[in-house]
Design a protein around this motif. Structure first.
Motif, mmCIF file in Angstrom:
data_model
loop_
_atom_site.group_PDB
_atom_site.id
_atom_site.type_symbol
_atom_site.label_atom_id
_atom_site.label_comp_id
_atom_site.label_asym_id
_atom_site.label_seq_id
_atom_site.Cartn_x
_atom_site.Cartn_y
_atom_site.Cartn_z
ATOM 1 N N PHE A 345 0.824 -1.208 0.000
ATOM 2 C CA PHE A 345 0.000 0.000 0.000
ATOM 3 C C PHE A 345 0.861 1.263 0.000
ATOM 4 O O PHE A 345 0.660 2.169 -0.821
ATOM 5 C CB PHE A 345 -0.930 -0.021 1.214
ATOM 6 C CG PHE A 345 -1.726 1.240 1.410
ATOM 7 C CD1 PHE A 345 -2.524 1.760 0.401
ATOM 8 C CD2 PHE A 345 -1.693 1.912 2.629
ATOM 9 C CE1 PHE A 345 -3.268 2.926 0.582
ATOM 10 C CE2 PHE A 345 -2.426 3.067 2.832
ATOM 11 C CZ PHE A 345 -3.215 3.583 1.810
ATOM 12 N N VAL A 346 1.821 1.325 0.890
ATOM 13 C CA VAL A 346 2.682 2.516 0.983
ATOM 14 C C VAL A 346 3.479 2.698 -0.303
ATOM 15 O O VAL A 346 3.579 3.809 -0.838
ATOM 16 C CB VAL A 346 3.621 2.413 2.207
ATOM 17 C CG1 VAL A 346 4.634 3.569 2.212
ATOM 18 C CG2 VAL A 346 2.813 2.433 3.499
ATOM 19 N N ASP A 347 4.018 1.597 -0.824
ATOM 20 C CA ASP A 347 4.785 1.688 -2.073
ATOM 21 C C ASP A 347 3.896 2.156 -3.222
ATOM 22 O O ASP A 347 4.315 2.992 -4.047
ATOM 23 C CB ASP A 347 5.391 0.324 -2.407
ATOM 24 C CG ASP A 347 6.168 0.356 -3.719
ATOM 25 O OD1 ASP A 347 7.241 0.986 -3.759
ATOM 26 O OD2 ASP A 347 5.687 -0.238 -4.711
ATOM 27 N N ALA A 348 2.659 1.654 -3.272
ATOM 28 C CA ALA A 348 1.734 2.055 -4.344
ATOM 29 C C ALA A 348 1.403 3.538 -4.259
ATOM 30 O O ALA A 348 1.389 4.240 -5.286
ATOM 31 C CB ALA A 348 0.464 1.224 -4.275
ATOM 32 N N VAL A 349 1.136 4.029 -3.061
ATOM 33 C CA VAL A 349 0.835 5.462 -2.903
ATOM 34 C C VAL A 349 2.001 6.300 -3.393
ATOM 35 O O VAL A 349 1.822 7.263 -4.155
ATOM 36 C CB VAL A 349 0.511 5.799 -1.424
ATOM 37 C CG1 VAL A 349 0.409 7.317 -1.252
ATOM 38 C CG2 VAL A 349 -0.779 5.135 -0.981
ATOM 39 N N HIS A 350 3.197 5.950 -2.974
ATOM 40 C CA HIS A 350 4.375 6.734 -3.368
ATOM 41 C C HIS A 350 4.571 6.737 -4.885
ATOM 42 O O HIS A 350 4.672 7.801 -5.505
ATOM 43 C CB HIS A 350 5.625 6.158 -2.695
ATOM 44 C CG HIS A 350 5.748 6.524 -1.251
ATOM 45 N ND1 HIS A 350 6.883 6.284 -0.517
ATOM 46 C CD2 HIS A 350 4.882 7.119 -0.390
ATOM 47 C CE1 HIS A 350 6.723 6.715 0.723
ATOM 48 N NE2 HIS A 350 5.506 7.219 0.821
ATOM 49 N N SER A 351 4.639 5.550 -5.478
ATOM 50 C CA SER A 351 4.985 5.468 -6.901
ATOM 51 C C SER A 351 3.881 6.029 -7.789
ATOM 52 O O SER A 351 4.152 6.779 -8.746
ATOM 53 C CB SER A 351 5.305 4.029 -7.288
ATOM 54 O OG SER A 351 4.211 3.180 -7.033
ATOM 55 N N ILE A 352 2.631 5.710 -7.489
ATOM 56 C CA ILE A 352 1.520 6.158 -8.338
ATOM 57 C C ILE A 352 1.325 7.661 -8.221
ATOM 58 O O ILE A 352 1.137 8.361 -9.224
ATOM 59 C CB ILE A 352 0.224 5.394 -7.992
ATOM 60 C CG1 ILE A 352 0.368 3.910 -8.336
ATOM 61 C CG2 ILE A 352 -0.971 5.993 -8.737
ATOM 62 C CD1 ILE A 352 -0.717 3.020 -7.748
ATOM 63 N N SER A 353 1.369 8.197 -7.004
ATOM 64 C CA SER A 353 1.134 9.639 -6.837
ATOM 65 C C SER A 353 2.272 10.472 -7.428
ATOM 66 O O SER A 353 2.033 11.554 -7.973
ATOM 67 C CB SER A 353 0.911 9.985 -5.373
ATOM 68 O OG SER A 353 2.083 9.794 -4.603
ATOM 69 N N GLU A 354 3.484 9.973 -7.359
ATOM 70 C CA GLU A 354 4.619 10.684 -7.985
ATOM 71 C C GLU A 354 4.400 10.796 -9.486
ATOM 72 O O GLU A 354 4.620 11.862 -10.077
ATOM 73 C CB GLU A 354 5.933 9.940 -7.693
ATOM 74 C CG GLU A 354 6.538 10.290 -6.343
ATOM 75 C CD GLU A 354 7.821 9.518 -6.078
ATOM 76 O OE1 GLU A 354 8.280 8.795 -6.996
ATOM 77 O OE2 GLU A 354 8.349 9.634 -4.955
ATOM 78 N N LYS A 355 3.971 9.700 -10.101
ATOM 79 C CA LYS A 355 3.715 9.719 -11.550
ATOM 80 C C LYS A 355 2.581 10.694 -11.879
ATOM 81 O O LYS A 355 2.654 11.441 -12.864
ATOM 82 C CB LYS A 355 3.345 8.309 -12.038
ATOM 83 C CG LYS A 355 4.520 7.371 -12.155
ATOM 84 C CD LYS A 355 4.065 5.998 -12.630
ATOM 85 C CE LYS A 355 5.209 5.001 -12.613
ATOM 86 N NZ LYS A 355 4.760 3.638 -12.924
ATOM 87 N N MET A 356 1.537 10.692 -11.062
ATOM 88 C CA MET A 356 0.395 11.590 -11.299
ATOM 89 C C MET A 356 0.837 13.046 -11.243
ATOM 90 O O MET A 356 0.462 13.866 -12.077
ATOM 91 C CB MET A 356 -0.708 11.334 -10.273
ATOM 92 C CG MET A 356 -1.413 10.011 -10.445
ATOM 93 S SD MET A 356 -2.557 9.647 -9.063
ATOM 94 C CE MET A 356 -3.809 10.945 -9.283
ATOM 95 N N ILE A 357 1.628 13.388 -10.250
ATOM 96 C CA ILE A 357 2.070 14.767 -10.073
ATOM 97 C C ILE A 357 3.042 15.178 -11.171
ATOM 98 O O ILE A 357 2.964 16.278 -11.722
ATOM 99 C CB ILE A 357 2.674 14.960 -8.671
ATOM 100 C CG1 ILE A 357 1.553 14.916 -7.628
ATOM 101 C CG2 ILE A 357 3.431 16.295 -8.560
ATOM 102 C CD1 ILE A 357 2.026 14.886 -6.181
ATOM 103 N N ASN A 358 3.964 14.266 -11.515
ATOM 104 C CA ASN A 358 4.924 14.583 -12.576
ATOM 105 C C ASN A 358 4.255 14.749 -13.935
ATOM 106 O O ASN A 358 4.670 15.559 -14.770
ATOM 107 C CB ASN A 358 5.995 13.496 -12.661
ATOM 108 C CG ASN A 358 6.930 13.525 -11.469
ATOM 109 O OD1 ASN A 358 7.084 14.570 -10.826
ATOM 110 N ND2 ASN A 358 7.557 12.397 -11.157
ATOM 111 N N LYS A 359 3.181 13.993 -14.164
ATOM 112 C CA LYS A 359 2.448 14.096 -15.416
ATOM 113 C C LYS A 359 1.773 15.465 -15.555
ATOM 114 O O LYS A 359 1.650 16.009 -16.629
ATOM 115 C CB LYS A 359 1.388 12.978 -15.498
ATOM 116 C CG LYS A 359 0.729 12.865 -16.868
ATOM 117 C CD LYS A 359 -0.374 11.817 -16.864
ATOM 118 C CE LYS A 359 0.185 10.422 -16.807
ATOM 119 N NZ LYS A 359 -0.899 9.384 -16.958
ATOM 120 N N ASN A 360 1.333 15.990 -14.410
ATOM 121 C CA ASN A 360 0.679 17.303 -14.424
ATOM 122 C C ASN A 360 1.695 18.438 -14.463
ATOM 123 O O ASN A 360 1.358 19.564 -14.703
ATOM 124 C CB ASN A 360 -0.210 17.464 -13.175
ATOM 125 C CG ASN A 360 -1.377 16.471 -13.208
ATOM 126 O OD1 ASN A 360 -1.805 16.061 -14.277
ATOM 127 N ND2 ASN A 360 -1.887 16.112 -12.047
#
Length: 360
Positions: A345-360
């Protein structure tokens, strides 16, 4: 204990920034009951001592608070304690029965028994062990992440005091509300006062954010919660904020989704926690841009393995968005959760949210 305590400089402040609605490089994540019975190292500690001995020993409370931080890259620590230390401070006996949970041998079943509830309470005398644990933990964290303090909400605390434990249909406590509204308000106000003093003491001891847990909010109708729940939550938030406006306050009223709008408009809290029974987009509509949101993954997802955890976490993040949001479960960790669950869960939050923010 004074306000002049010197603490190490904070190195990771993204949780505090998200509480205040500031921009973050990724979504912060912590987990309710992240220090607890699912951890082998916690079970090792508990093999030798009972639950409340851990709570009352600053050294042990600090040790178990740090255990999940040593396993997972979490963005906040929450002090190991229990909401029922407040009734204990008010002179009521509370036991923690293995396999059953909290038990009051002599609950306050009748309003006439309010006379044996100690009030007022000197929290520095009665709950100094929690303050010592906070100060010690804040030092030992060495600025890794912020430290969260907490209390139970007045309604939830009152239910335990009257029912003698949790998990019932709250018939005794709700009978008080219907038959003895004046005495119910008196008891709730007593609890509220102690909670406020307790939270203020936690800030002085080193807490950098605070959460109020209203775990049994779900048991009240919207009408009853509006009278016997919300006013006391707002009083707590406003009185604490009057003295410490920069300390983020979180309110988690489990099952009271109808109260989100009113709580967000009250100005008493910076963050509102959510269980898994509300759609994130609906919650955003209730609160607008007034507060941040926290939650709300169903804890049972953590039993389902890495792939499902990542899928459900991605859905949750997509619905909440990455601003004014803190990832968490919709309630606490279960004792039977596999250790791989929170790790995924923690790893998913970190990796997925980083990609979301970088995409924006």
């Amino acid at each position: 204990m004074t306000e002049e305590i010197k603490f190490p400089e904070l190195k990771n402040d993204i949780f505090l920034k998200a509480c205040k609605g500031e921009e973050v490089p990724r979504v912060p994540v912590w987990i309710m009951r992240q220090a607890g019975r699912y951890l082998p190292e916690f079970k090792q500690v508990r093999a030798d001592v009972d639950f409340f001995t851990v709570c009352r020993s600053p050294e042990l409370a600090c040790k178990v608070t740090l255990q999940p931080l040593d396993r997972f890259p979490l963005d906040a620590a929450i002090i190991f304690s229990d909401i029922l230390v407040v009734p204990q401070a008010m002179g009521l006996e509370v036991q923690m029965i293995p396999g059953k949970g909290p038990h009051f041998p002599n609950p306050v079943r009748d309003p006439a028994e309010l006379s044996r509830v100690e009030f007022p309470v000197n929290v520095y005398e009665k709950l100094g062990y929690v303050f010592d644990a906070l100060t010690l933990t804040r030092q030992r964290l060495e600025g890794r992440v912020p430290l969260i303090g907490f209390t139970g909400a007045p309604w939830t605390l009152m239910t335990y005091c009257i029912e003698g434990g949790g998990g019932s249909n709250m018939s005794n406590c709700k009978t008080w509300i219907y038959k003895h509204p004046q005495e119910s308000h008196k008891f709730l106000q007593m609890l509220t006062r102690v909670c406020i003093d307790y939270l203020l003491g936690q800030i002085k001891a080193g807490a950098q954010a605070l959460q109020v847990f209203d775990s049994w909010a779900v048991e009240l109708s919207p009408e009853l919660y509006k009278e016997f729940g919300i006013p006391y939550l707002v009083q707590i938030g406003k009185e604490v904020k009057a003295q410490y406006p920069d300390i983020p306050l979180i309110c988690f009223a489990k099952g009271a989704n109808y109260a989100l709008e009113e709580l967000s408009e009250s100005g008493a809290y910076d963050v509102l926690g959510l269980d898994w029974t509300i759609d994130p987009k609906t919650a955003r509509e209730y609160v607008g841009d007034r507060v941040s949101l926290q939650g709300n993954l169903d804890p049972c997802v953590l039993y389902a393995g890495d792939q499902v955890i990542r899928q459900e976490t991605e859905k949750m993040l997509a619905s909440f968005g990455t601003r004014r949001y803190i990832a968490n479960l919709g309630h606490g960790m279960h004792p039977t959760h596999p250790i791989e669950g929170p790790a995924s869960f923690v790893d998913a939050v970190h990796s997925i949210s980083e990609k979301m923010i970088n995409k924006n």
